[in-house]
Design a protein around this motif. Structure first.
Motif, mmCIF file in Angstrom:
data_model
loop_
_atom_site.group_PDB
_atom_site.id
_atom_site.type_symbol
_atom_site.label_atom_id
_atom_site.label_comp_id
_atom_site.label_asym_id
_atom_site.label_seq_id
_atom_site.Cartn_x
_atom_site.Cartn_y
_atom_site.Cartn_z
ATOM 1 N N ARG A 136 0.939 -1.189 0.118
ATOM 2 C CA ARG A 136 -0.003 -0.057 0.120
ATOM 3 C C ARG A 136 0.955 1.149 0.011
ATOM 4 N N PHE A 158 -2.245 4.449 -15.340
ATOM 5 C CA PHE A 158 -1.150 3.741 -14.144
ATOM 6 C C PHE A 158 -1.496 4.569 -12.738
ATOM 7 N N TRP A 159 -2.068 5.704 -12.807
ATOM 8 C CA TRP A 159 -2.011 6.491 -11.466
ATOM 9 C C TRP A 159 -3.322 5.876 -11.044
ATOM 10 N N LEU A 183 2.052 -3.146 -10.585
ATOM 11 C CA LEU A 183 3.380 -3.109 -9.939
ATOM 12 C C LEU A 183 4.524 -3.877 -10.763
ATOM 13 N N GLY A 217 -4.888 0.297 -6.223
ATOM 14 C CA GLY A 217 -4.110 -0.784 -5.320
ATOM 15 C C GLY A 217 -3.805 -0.447 -4.010
ATOM 16 N N VAL A 259 3.650 5.769 -5.245
ATOM 17 C CA VAL A 259 3.442 6.256 -6.932
ATOM 18 C C VAL A 259 2.337 7.181 -7.339
ATOM 19 N N VAL A 260 1.118 7.149 -6.246
ATOM 20 C CA VAL A 260 -0.026 8.028 -6.385
ATOM 21 C C VAL A 260 0.331 9.533 -6.036
ATOM 22 N N CYS A 285 -2.986 2.359 -9.635
ATOM 23 C CA CYS A 285 -2.204 2.337 -8.329
ATOM 24 C C CYS A 285 -3.104 2.950 -7.085
ATOM 25 N N TYR A 297 2.127 1.571 -3.401
ATOM 26 C CA TYR A 297 0.990 2.354 -4.240
ATOM 27 C C TYR A 297 0.963 3.845 -4.099
ATOM 28 N N GLU A 338 5.566 -2.291 -14.076
ATOM 29 C CA GLU A 338 6.056 -1.021 -13.580
ATOM 30 C C GLU A 338 7.692 -1.501 -13.406
#
Length: 139
Positions: free
Chosen positions: A13, A55-56, A73, A62, A19-20, A59, A16, A76
């Motif tokens: 988490r 992708f955002w 992931l 995610g 990334v977010v 995630c 994720y 990526e």
């Protein structure tokens, strides 16, 4: 029985979320504040931006479903590893890696964090060892 520890789920988490937040800071201001519409961007810039936005969003999901979104992931991890091997590594081996590329190498090199948080035994059991879905109707 839980296949993946709660600690590992929180690490996923956190990845994720990283990334977010990272994409929220780097991608969305460009999209929102852009005076150009997507159609006015150079083709590959529009494709890249659209893919990163997707992708955002994945995630973001995610964070709630860390194991179900694990393939995102892994995607990526794979593309970043391929890029690091195919682009900067040969340049570095030939002494031709320039300072303009270094920030990208370090940013993409952060993929080592993804390697660290993925529950590899889960990946092995669910994506390698487990039988795939059937291809045809069995009588």
């Amino acid at each position: 029985m839980n296949e993946v520890s709660l600690t590992r789920l929180y690490l996923l988490r956190a990845m994720y979320l990283l990334v977010v937040v990272g994409l929220a800071l780097s991608l969305w201001p460009d999209v929102i504040a852009s005076k150009k519409a997507f159609s006015a961007w150079e083709f590959f810039r529009g494709v890249e931006t659209s893919m990163m936005a997707a992708f955002w969003l994945l995630c973001l999901l995610g964070i709630r479903y860390p194991l179900q979104l694990l393939p995102i992931l892994m995607w990526e991890l794979i593309w970043k590893t391929i890029w690091l091997i195919a682009v900067p590594l040969p340049l570095w081996l030939n002494g031709a890696l320039d300072d303009k590329l270094l920030p990208n190498v370090f940013a993409i090199g952060a993929v080592v964090l993804v390697y660290a948080v993925i529950p590899w035994s889960y990946v092995y059991r669910h994506y390698i060892q487990k039988y795939g879905d059937q291809w045809r109707k069995v009588n």
